[in-house]
Design a protein around this motif. Structure first.
Motif, PDB file in Angstrom:
ATOM      1  N   ILE A 123       0.875  -1.173   0.000  1.00 48.38           N
ATOM      2  CA  ILE A 123       0.000   0.000   0.000  1.00 48.38           C
ATOM      3  C   ILE A 123       0.912   1.223   0.000  1.00 48.38           C
ATOM      4  O   ILE A 123       1.649   1.451   0.969  1.00 48.38           O
ATOM      5  CB  ILE A 123      -0.940   0.000   1.219  1.00 48.38           C
ATOM      6  CG1 ILE A 123      -1.821  -1.260   1.214  1.00 48.38           C
ATOM      7  CG2 ILE A 123      -1.817   1.247   1.217  1.00 48.38           C
ATOM      8  CD1 ILE A 123      -2.705  -1.388   2.433  1.00 48.38           C
ATOM      9  N   THR A 124       0.899   1.982  -1.077  1.00 50.04           N
ATOM     10  CA  THR A 124       1.816   3.113  -1.249  1.00 50.04           C
ATOM     11  C   THR A 124       1.015   4.374  -1.542  1.00 50.04           C
ATOM     12  O   THR A 124       0.029   4.331  -2.288  1.00 50.04           O
ATOM     13  CB  THR A 124       2.793   2.838  -2.402  1.00 50.04           C
ATOM     14  OG1 THR A 124       3.480   1.608  -2.140  1.00 50.04           O
ATOM     15  CG2 THR A 124       3.800   3.965  -2.541  1.00 50.04           C
ATOM     16  N   ALA A 125       1.404   5.482  -0.950  1.00 51.32           N
ATOM     17  CA  ALA A 125       0.746   6.759  -1.212  1.00 51.32           C
ATOM     18  C   ALA A 125       1.804   7.812  -1.545  1.00 51.32           C
ATOM     19  O   ALA A 125       2.829   7.915  -0.862  1.00 51.32           O
ATOM     20  CB  ALA A 125      -0.080   7.204  -0.017  1.00 51.32           C
TER      21      ALA A 125
ATOM     22  N   LYS B 166      -3.997   6.377   5.997  1.00 53.04           N
ATOM     23  CA  LYS B 166      -4.670   6.446   7.281  1.00 53.04           C
ATOM     24  C   LYS B 166      -5.374   5.123   7.552  1.00 53.04           C
ATOM     25  O   LYS B 166      -6.170   4.648   6.752  1.00 53.04           O
ATOM     26  CB  LYS B 166      -5.690   7.591   7.281  1.00 53.04           C
ATOM     27  CG  LYS B 166      -6.462   7.751   8.601  1.00 53.04           C
ATOM     28  CD  LYS B 166      -7.421   8.929   8.519  1.00 53.04           C
ATOM     29  CE  LYS B 166      -8.206   9.107   9.810  1.00 53.04           C
ATOM     30  NZ  LYS B 166      -9.161  10.230   9.725  1.00 53.04           N
ATOM     31  N   LEU B 167      -5.026   4.479   8.677  1.00 54.79           N
ATOM     32  CA  LEU B 167      -5.708   3.275   9.147  1.00 54.79           C
ATOM     33  C   LEU B 167      -6.448   3.655  10.421  1.00 54.79           C
ATOM     34  O   LEU B 167      -5.828   4.130  11.381  1.00 54.79           O
ATOM     35  CB  LEU B 167      -4.712   2.147   9.420  1.00 54.79           C
ATOM     36  CG  LEU B 167      -3.862   1.668   8.233  1.00 54.79           C
ATOM     37  CD1 LEU B 167      -2.877   0.594   8.685  1.00 54.79           C
ATOM     38  CD2 LEU B 167      -4.749   1.137   7.123  1.00 54.79           C
ATOM     39  N   ASP B 168      -7.755   3.444  10.458  1.00 49.47           N
ATOM     40  CA  ASP B 168      -8.537   3.948  11.580  1.00 49.47           C
ATOM     41  C   ASP B 168      -9.681   2.986  11.885  1.00 49.47           C
ATOM     42  O   ASP B 168     -10.166   2.264  10.997  1.00 49.47           O
ATOM     43  CB  ASP B 168      -9.098   5.337  11.233  1.00 49.47           C
ATOM     44  CG  ASP B 168      -9.624   6.063  12.466  1.00 49.47           C
ATOM     45  OD1 ASP B 168      -9.332   5.611  13.586  1.00 49.47           O
ATOM     46  OD2 ASP B 168     -10.336   7.069  12.302  1.00 49.47           O
TER      47      ASP B 168
ATOM     48  N   SER C 290     -11.441  -2.663  18.083  1.00 47.17           N
ATOM     49  CA  SER C 290      -9.995  -2.552  18.251  1.00 47.17           C
ATOM     50  C   SER C 290      -9.300  -2.773  16.913  1.00 47.17           C
ATOM     51  O   SER C 290      -9.914  -3.183  15.940  1.00 47.17           O
ATOM     52  CB  SER C 290      -9.505  -3.590  19.267  1.00 47.17           C
ATOM     53  OG  SER C 290     -10.143  -3.403  20.518  1.00 47.17           O
ATOM     54  N   MET C 291      -7.994  -2.494  16.899  1.00 46.25           N
ATOM     55  CA  MET C 291      -7.200  -2.682  15.677  1.00 46.25           C
ATOM     56  C   MET C 291      -6.084  -3.678  15.973  1.00 46.25           C
ATOM     57  O   MET C 291      -5.380  -3.555  16.969  1.00 46.25           O
ATOM     58  CB  MET C 291      -6.604  -1.346  15.209  1.00 46.25           C
ATOM     59  CG  MET C 291      -5.734  -1.484  13.938  1.00 46.25           C
ATOM     60  SD  MET C 291      -4.986   0.077  13.409  1.00 46.25           S
ATOM     61  CE  MET C 291      -6.437   1.001  12.922  1.00 46.25           C
ATOM     62  N   LEU C 292      -5.946  -4.688  15.125  1.00 46.01           N
ATOM     63  CA  LEU C 292      -4.885  -5.669  15.223  1.00 46.01           C
ATOM     64  C   LEU C 292      -3.983  -5.530  14.001  1.00 46.01           C
ATOM     65  O   LEU C 292      -4.465  -5.538  12.877  1.00 46.01           O
ATOM     66  CB  LEU C 292      -5.456  -7.090  15.287  1.00 46.01           C
ATOM     67  CG  LEU C 292      -6.229  -7.481  16.544  1.00 46.01           C
ATOM     68  CD1 LEU C 292      -6.783  -8.883  16.391  1.00 46.01           C
ATOM     69  CD2 LEU C 292      -5.343  -7.413  17.769  1.00 46.01           C
TER      70      LEU C 292
END
Length: 841
Positions: free
Chosen positions: A365-367, A376-378, A383-385
């Motif tokens: 995943i490249t920006a 952005k990971l949200d 919860s986030m794993l």
């Protein structure tokens, strides 16, 4: 060959006579006696049919003509001709011998079929059916032809006009020679095939159905057109329909609301196939204002590459099932804001992006965006794993490789499992910064936190007079210890270390003085309280007004004289290794005494929490052991109790090796008591080899709530033993009509039948294992019954008043109780023959 001569043959039953094999009949044969009878030929005729007289008999009649008459043309006669004759009584087809008269007709009126090679007529031919076959293959007529059946012609059919009511069968060509010829069908000529004056024709009708009886229906030519100006055109087949062309095939609807539908009723497997794969350059092009593909099941697109181009419009793939895209590669190029959204309505509806295959492949995943949220990971609720299944010996890296990065390195070996935060080249004070603007910062580790050749940990205050602290807390949030540095305008005041919330346990002031328990030490070492030394303590003299606590790896006290410790209390504690207190004597009376003095309610306690079988030992290697108690008040006893077993063992080979004795007075007793044991050996006295001798100066009493069993190879019992369920020696019983019961506990019953073999003796209530011996003192015999004959049986037999007959010749009966509902019984006569007693009934 046998011959049967009969006048009349009459069926035995019914109206059928059957003959198998060949039947030969000589003489005149008459078949049937009325026109209601019939003759049917199931076989071919293998001879000529010749009339008995010429010109006398007919084949058929006007009202009952033959349907078709077939003949084969001969070399000299193969035509049927009628020209000028006005009457005739017969007709000669080709292949038949003609009579001497040659008939001629102006008109031919045949009710059935005319079959000939060539037929010529100048007038009218009327026939039910017409068939022309043979050499000439020609049918000619000058006026009209009227056929009510069919015309079969293998060659040319010509005439000025013809009316055919029946079928026309043409073996070869049928020609309409006019350029404006019309082929009409139907009573009102409502179906037409019209020649267009050139090389085409128009088929007009409603509906028009083209049906092939074979497997194939073909339309061929330089061009073919199937059209309906107002109605529908329907093409249907019982099996396949194939449209093929050397060039284009077009399906076109010219109406504004025209619909082209491809529909298959196929229920499984391949239903509609569009094959445009002649070679790799073949193109399947679908042009539409809107493309709507609705799929009830799974959708699969397999291609080396797929390009979906919707221009400026929207590309919408919608399905209520699964959209499955299988491809060698999937490339999505987007030029505007885009999203992949999963709207779930229940647990487990996950959106998964995965790469499968154990090879050096990646999900990247490249920006190239320049904003703070370029990637952005949200999560907004759960919860986030990140990398919860990261394989051992692999790494999770966050940050620029080789510069500033965080690395997670799981490993199957605990010593190799690591997390690192690294700044390779940064030189600022905050090259690695971990901060909490309002709350605290917690570092937890069971090993080294910082490893370096010259490790440095800096805690920096953001104010000149800020006091820095390191606080240690337990899992419940309680403060365990504090390290605090007090400053005044960046100048050290003192460093304080304390446990709990107290920060004055250890103080180092700006001059290096150390205080223990004091805030401002006056000496290099100032202690408020006692001092405990774990190492060597050397002093010319040591005086302590308080407690002295010596903690040492080894404490060795050597004294040439007596060592005396006088104290209010004495505690000697040892942990982790074996310990001992030993006194080595070199003469008699050098006793080692551990004593509790003072006549108070105090105790000398030897206790052990060891788990071995010898957790507490009192042993001697030469002398004996004496345990004595001189107190005689209530409770001043010697008590030995154990949560496990208590074993007393003596290995001396002598009489009285174990001697248990009470010698205190006439009220003394010795009691062996089992409180809760329910087994057969709850209290057991066993001698493996010798005898057991019980001596009493008075009575011996044995009380039992259940059985008392005495078992031995040889039993000699002289005592009068009475107890519940112990069988007594002999009891006399006199049988009666109502039944006389053998008393419970009886071992031997002497029965008097009272001179009546129907008198009854009743066994006692069952006690499993009891044996009753019954001896009759006469030869009368009697009936034997159980205490409850309906449910307790003798030799398997039960009945309401069930009983077993004992004959007078039987001297002795032995009854053994084997269960609560069963006795088994055997009987002996006077000379000892044994047999089983009959089952009770």
């Amino acid at each position: 060959m046998s011959t049967l001569y009969v006048n009349t043959i009459t069926p035995n039953s019914g109206d059928t006579i059957s003959v198998s094999g060949s039947l030969f009949v000589s003489g005149t044969i008459n078949l049937g006696d009325a026109n209601t009878d019939s003759v049917a030929f199931g076989a071919d005729v293998s001879s000529s049919i010749i009339p008995n007289a010429a010109n006398l008999y007919d084949l058929g009649s006007v009202s009952q003509p033959w349907r078709k008459f077939f003949g084969t043309a001969s070399a000299t006669s193969h035509s049927l001709t009628a020209a000028t004759a006005t009457t005739a009584s017969y007709l000669i087809p080709g292949g038949f011998n003609a009579p001497s008269v040659n008939p001629k007709f102006l008109s031919l009126n045949i009710l059935n079929t005319i079959t000939a090679s060539a037929i010529s007529c100048s007038g009218t031919i009327i026939a039910d059916a017409f068939q022309s076959t043979g050499n000439d293959d020609t049918l000619q007529f000058n006026d009209s032809l009227s056929i009510s059946g069919s015309i079969v012609a293998s060659g040319q059919l010509s005439g000025s006009s013809a009316t055919i009511v029946g079928d026309v069968i043409v073996g070869d060509d049928l020609s309409l020679l006019s350029d404006s010829a019309v082929f009409n069908m139907g009573l009102g000529n409502d179906f037409k095939i019209t020649h267009d004056g050139t090389t085409g024709a128009t088929i007009t009708g409603n509906p028009i159905l083209v049906h092939s009886l074979l497997s194939t229906l073909s339309l061929s030519g330089s061009a073919a057109f199937i059209g309906a100006s107002t109605g529908d055109v329907s093409i249907s087949a019982g099996d396949d329909i194939a449209l093929s062309a050397a060039d284009d095939i077009s399906l076109t609807s010219t109406s504004e609301d025209g619909l082209i539908t491809l529909h298959s009723a196929h229920t499984a497997g391949q239903s509609i196939l569009i094959d445009a794969n002649a070679n790799a350059g073949s193109i399947l092009d679908v042009d539409a204002g809107i493309l709507d593909i609705d799929i009830q099941g799974a959708a699969t697109l397999d291609a080396v590459g797929i390009a979906l181009n919707a221009g400026s419009g929207e590309l919408d793939l919608t399905t209520i099932g699964t959209l499955d895209v299988n491809a060698n590669a999937l490339d999505m190029d987007l030029t505007n804001s885009s999203s992949i959204t999963l709207t779930s309505n229940q647990t487990g509806e996950d959106l998964t992006i995965s790469q499968v295959g154990a090879n050096d492949s990646s999900i990247i995943i490249t920006a190239a965006g320049t904003g703070a949220d370029a990637i952005k990971l949200d999560v907004t609720s759960g919860s986030m794993l990140i990398a919860p299944s990261l394989a051992d010996a692999k790494t999770l890296k966050i940050g620029k490789n080789g510069a500033a990065e965080m690395v997670f390195s799981p490993h199957g070996t605990a010593a190799s499992e690591k997390i690192s935060i690294t700044n390779t080249a940064g030189t600022a004070d905050d090259a690695v910064s971990i901060s909490a603007a309002l709350g605290g910062l917690t570092l937890e580790s069971t090993d080294t936190i910082i490893t370096s050749e010259h490790p440095k940990l800096t805690l920096k205050s953001n104010a000149a007079s800020g006091d820095g602290s390191i606080i240690f807390k337990s899992g419940d949030g309680s403060t365990m210890a504090t390290v605090r540095c007090d400053v005044t305008s960046n100048t050290l005041n003192h460093l304080a270390i304390g446990s709990g919330t107290n920060d004055t346990h250890l103080v180092v002031d700006a001059n290096g003085k150390i205080g223990l328990g004091v805030q401002t030490p006056g000496e290099v070492l100032t202690v408020a309280g006692n001092i405990s030394a774990s190492g060597a303590l050397t002093a010319g003299a040591l005086t302590a007004n308080g407690a002295v606590d010596l903690n040492a790896t080894t404490l060795d006290i050597d004294a040439s004289g007596l060592v005396t410790i006088d104290s209010v209390g004495l505690s000697i504690d040892s942990a982790g290794v074996a310990a001992n207190i030993t006194s080595t004597t070199d003469g008699a009376a050098e006793d080692f005494t551990i004593a509790l003095a003072g006549a108070t309610d105090s105790s000398l306690i030897l206790s052990s929490t060891g788990t071995g079988a010898d957790a507490l030992q009192i042993t001697t290697t030469a002398g004996g052991i004496d345990i004595s108690a001189t107190g005689n008040a209530a409770g001043e006893d010697i008590d030995i109790s154990s949560a496990a077993s208590v074993n007393v063992t003596a290995t001396e080979n002598a009489a009285n090796a174990i001697y248990l004795r009470a010698n205190g007075g006439t009220s003394e007793t010795i009691k062996i008591h089992s409180d809760q044991g329910t087994g057969a050996g709850s209290v057991e006295i066993t001698s493996d080899a010798g005898s057991i001798d019980i001596n009493s100066g008075d009575n011996i009493t044995v009380d039992a709530a259940d059985d008392i069993t005495v078992t031995a190879d040889n039993v000699s019992m002289v005592a009068n033993v009475t107890a519940a369920k112990i069988q007594s020696p002999t009891t006399a019983v006199t049988a009666t009509d109502a039944g006389a019961a053998i008393p419970a506990g009886t071992a031997v019953a002497l029965v008097n039948a009272d001179s009546d073999a129907n008198h009854i003796v009743i066994l006692p209530a069952p006690v499993v294992g009891n044996i009753i011996h019954i001896i009759e003192n006469g030869t009368t015999g009697y009936e034997l019954r159980t205490s409850t004959p309906a449910s307790i049986g003798i030799n398997g037999g039960t009945a309401s008043n069930g009983e077993s007959a004992i004959a007078g010749a039987i001297t002795y009966v032995r009854c053994v109780c084997v269960s609560s509902t069963s006795w088994i019984a055997t009987q002996f006569d006077a000379d000892g023959d044994e047999s089983k007693v009959e089952a009770a009934a």
